[in-house]
Enzyme design. Structure first.
Site, short mmCIF file in Angstrom:
data_model
loop_
_atom_site.label_atom_id
_atom_site.label_comp_id
_atom_site.label_asym_id
_atom_site.label_seq_id
_atom_site.Cartn_x
_atom_site.Cartn_y
_atom_site.Cartn_z
N ASP A 68 43.79 31.38 42.51
CA ASP A 68 44.11 32.23 41.37
C ASP A 68 45.27 31.58 40.63
O ASP A 68 46.27 31.20 41.24
CB ASP A 68 44.53 33.63 41.88
CG ASP A 68 43.97 34.74 41.03
OD1 ASP A 68 44.22 34.72 39.82
OD2 ASP A 68 43.30 35.63 41.59
N ASP A 92 44.02 34.01 35.70
CA ASP A 92 44.38 35.41 35.56
C ASP A 92 44.84 35.76 34.14
O ASP A 92 45.62 35.03 33.53
CB ASP A 92 45.53 35.69 36.54
CG ASP A 92 45.94 37.14 36.59
OD1 ASP A 92 45.17 37.94 37.14
OD2 ASP A 92 47.04 37.47 36.09
N GLU A 152 39.76 34.96 33.33
CA GLU A 152 39.67 36.42 33.27
C GLU A 152 39.89 36.83 31.81
O GLU A 152 41.02 36.78 31.32
CB GLU A 152 40.72 37.08 34.17
CG GLU A 152 40.47 38.58 34.26
CD GLU A 152 41.68 39.38 34.75
OE1 GLU A 152 41.48 40.49 35.24
OE2 GLU A 152 42.82 38.91 34.61
N HIS A 185 39.01 43.12 42.94
CA HIS A 185 40.15 43.82 43.51
C HIS A 185 40.81 44.79 42.53
O HIS A 185 41.77 45.47 42.90
CB HIS A 185 41.18 42.79 43.97
CG HIS A 185 41.71 42.00 42.82
ND1 HIS A 185 40.92 41.11 42.10
CD2 HIS A 185 42.92 41.97 42.22
CE1 HIS A 185 41.63 40.59 41.12
NE2 HIS A 185 42.86 41.09 41.17
N ASP A 186 40.35 44.83 41.28
CA ASP A 186 40.93 45.74 40.29
C ASP A 186 40.03 46.94 40.01
O ASP A 186 40.37 47.79 39.19
CB ASP A 186 41.13 45.01 38.94
CG ASP A 186 42.18 43.91 39.03
OD1 ASP A 186 43.13 44.06 39.83
OD2 ASP A 186 42.04 42.91 38.31
C1 GLC Z 1 44.78 40.57 36.54
C2 GLC Z 1 44.59 40.75 38.02
C3 GLC Z 1 45.29 42.00 38.46
C4 GLC Z 1 46.76 41.85 38.14
C5 GLC Z 1 46.97 41.51 36.67
C6 GLC Z 1 48.36 41.02 36.43
O1 GLC Z 1 44.15 41.55 35.81
O2 GLC Z 1 43.24 40.74 38.37
O3 GLC Z 1 45.10 42.28 39.81
O4 GLC Z 1 47.42 43.04 38.45
O5 GLC Z 1 46.13 40.48 36.23
O6 GLC Z 1 48.55 39.75 36.97
#
Ligand code: GLC
Ligand code: CA
Length: 554
Positions: A98, A199, A255, A324-325
């Site tokens: 990540d 991310d 992402e 995970h979100d």
């Molecule tokens: C992304 C991650 C999430 C995190 C956020 C801030 O959305 O998937 O888990 O809290 O970024 O880094």
């Protein structure tokens, strides 16, 4: 369409804190992952994506990094990491990390230095703005609730944080900062990792001048569209790509929250795109919006269709239904009460055979479900806790707030992995950092390994099928029965073979006609019901049934 290893791969996402604890401190760790590599390999996985394992004060479970080149102590050491990478490669798999570079932790030395004085050489590495204690620079709100600005008394300035206040945003307009990030990225790539999931990358560019968000900002969070997918972002992303990714044979998945299929070209176009693929959220946004009502399946199909056909022969999709979100899919779109097994399998097959690289989130392959703890103290997620306490202060009731958390909270997918029926689901010998879902006696890996028709074996079979039939990887995608409110049917065709995938999203039997396929069906290669006799004119589907047919060529 160009053939690439990452197009043919199936990925498995690990949330390390909750995957496997090897030393009994209640926290998952790198040695725990190593211990379970055979399990992952046996599933048929090609690529593992591990959520952040860097040094971090853990305000957001590792998404707040204080040292990009060190491993979080809870997880192990850099030696453990090197061993993990070696063990993954020895099994013929790949490992992606990540990459969190929209922000750092406020405890990162860069930020500590930046905060130390307005004259600091690193002041401009972050985003500082004038204001007074009660006069915010603007009305932008953070994705994790509350203002996106945090006041620093000492200098009388505010810094911007799109996420938690312990996650100050880096200033991507600053060349020196960008250089430091590129050299960190190349350091990891030189170590031999196989790529990155990047991310929150659609937030790195902010609207010039930081104007107030106007009412009518289409997102629910004021300011969101001022710090998401901004004009000019692609100049930065192109530089990032040129300076790092293109120099290696790796896989990148961005992402891309807030990115629509209409603007996908600069993100994922095979020639010019910043990434090999992106996680888009249009389909998940629809589920969230409609969480209180029934899913509008026709609208969902339209979104998937747009991405599938929009990228066709131009770019590549990342396919996912959990991470995970997000809450667990079988609890959201399936029926965890009456059709737990059927609906978990159907939802798997629904997304797995589209064009793109499928990602499986840990526990999805055994149909893990949402959880409903009574107390907010049983929860950990900073975004949900912020939300809970802010709404409570505004007068909302505990009961109403818990209902929202049970339905959509991020911790639904962060409870420990359910390995077997021993105490704490075999995740730890100690006390787990987060309570295990009480249903682990029923839902666990061991039980499903021993049951040939389990969800786990269904996932193994899906993975094998993608490897056996090239049309399931590279074939053209076509939706059928577009307007049907209960059935999601699509086909994949590469000129030699056609596969037809039919999914029933309802609790009722469904009868549908697809005359274009009648008489052409050769084999049923996958289903979640055992039936001796299947009609295809019309097709008759049981509740939550999924069927994958193989057909001759057109
Ligand atoms: C992304 C991650 C999430 C995190 C956020 C801030 O959305 O998937 O888990 O809290 O970024 O880094
Ligand atoms: Ca541990």
């Amino acid at each position: 369409m160009k053939k690439k290893w990452w197009k043919e791969a199936v990925c498995y996402q690990i949330y390390p804190k909750s995957f496997m604890d090897s030393n009994g401190d209640g926290i998952g760790d790198l040695q725990g992952i190593i211990n379970k590599l055979d399990y992952i390999q046996d599933l048929g996985i090609d690529v593992i994506w591990i959520c952040p394992i860097y040094q971090s004060p853990n305000a957001d479970n590792g998404y707040d990094i204080s040292d990009y080149q060190a491993i979080m102590k809870d997880f192990g050491t850099m030696e453990d990491f090197d061993r993990l990478l070696g063990e993954v490669h020895a099994r013929g798999m790949k490992l992606i990390m990540d990459l969190v570079v929209n922000h750092t932790s406020d405890e990162h030395p860069w930020f500590v230095e930046s905060k130390s004085s307005p004259d600091s050489p690193k002041r401009d590495w972050y985003i500082w703005s004038d204001g007074a204690e009660d006069v915010l620079p603007n009305n932008w709100e953070s994705i994790f609730s509350g203002s996106a600005w945090e006041y620093d008394k000492k200098s009388g300035q505010y810094y911007l944080h799109v996420f938690a206040k312990k996650q100050p945003d880096l200033n991507w307009e600053n060349t020196e900062m960008r250089e430091a990030v590129y050299s960190m990225i190349n350091w990891w790539l030189d170590k031999g990792i196989d790529g990155f999931r990047i991310d929150a990358i659609s937030h790195i560019k902010k609207k010039e001048g930081f104007p107030n968000a106007e009412a009518g900002d289409q997102s629910q969070i004021p300011g969101f569209s001022y710090y998401t997918n901004q004009e000019g972002i692609h100049d930065i992303l192109q530089e990032l790509k040129e300076r790092t990714f293109t120099r290696y044979d790796i896989m990148t998945v961005g992402e891309a929250s807030g990115v629509n299929s209409e603007d996908s070209d600069p993100w994922v176009n095979e020639e010019i795109g910043a990434f090999n693929m992106v996680f888009q959220f249009e389909h998940l946004a629809l589920w969230e919006k409609e969480a209180e009502t029934e899913l509008d399946l026709a609208a969902f199909k339209a979104i998937m269709n747009k991405w599938q056909t929009g990228l066709h022969r131009k770019g590549w999709n990342a396919l996912f239904i959990e991470n995970h979100d997000k809450p667990r899919i079988v609890s959201t779109l399936g029926d965890e009460q009456d059709y737990w097994e059927e609906s978990a399998k159907m939802l798997g097959a629904m997304y797995f055979f589209m064009q793109g690289t499928p990602f499986i989130y840990q526990g999805q392959e055994i149909g893990m479900t949402n959880v409903a703890f009574e107390s907010i103290l049983d929860y950990d997620d900073i975004s949900m806790k912020n939300f809970y306490y802010m709404e409570l202060a505004k007068g909302k009731s505990h009961d109403d707030l818990m209902k929202i958390i049970w339905k959509s909270g991020r911790d639904n997918s962060r409870t420990p992995m359910q390995w077997d029926s021993s105490p704490n689901a075999g995740f730890t010998h100690g006390a787990p950092w987060m309570k295990v879902n009480p249903n682990y006696q029923k839902i666990n890996v061991k039980a499903q390994e021993d049951t040939p028709n389990s969800i786990l074996h269904f996932y193994k079979r899906m993975i094998q099928l993608r490897k056996q039939h090239e049309c399931l990887v590279y074939g053209d995608f076509k939706v059928h029965l577009e307007e049907d409110p209960n059935i999601f049917a699509y086909s994949r065709s590469d000129g030699e073979q056609t596969a037809l995938i039919i999914n029933n999203f309802s609790r009722e039997n469904q009868v549908v006609q697809m005359p274009e396929f009648s008489g052409r069906v050769k084999d049923v290669i996958l289903s979640n019901y055992q039936k001796d006799d299947r009609q295809t004119d019309p097709f008759i589907l049981s509740p939550y049934e999924t069927i994958v047919y193989l057909l001759g060529s057109f």
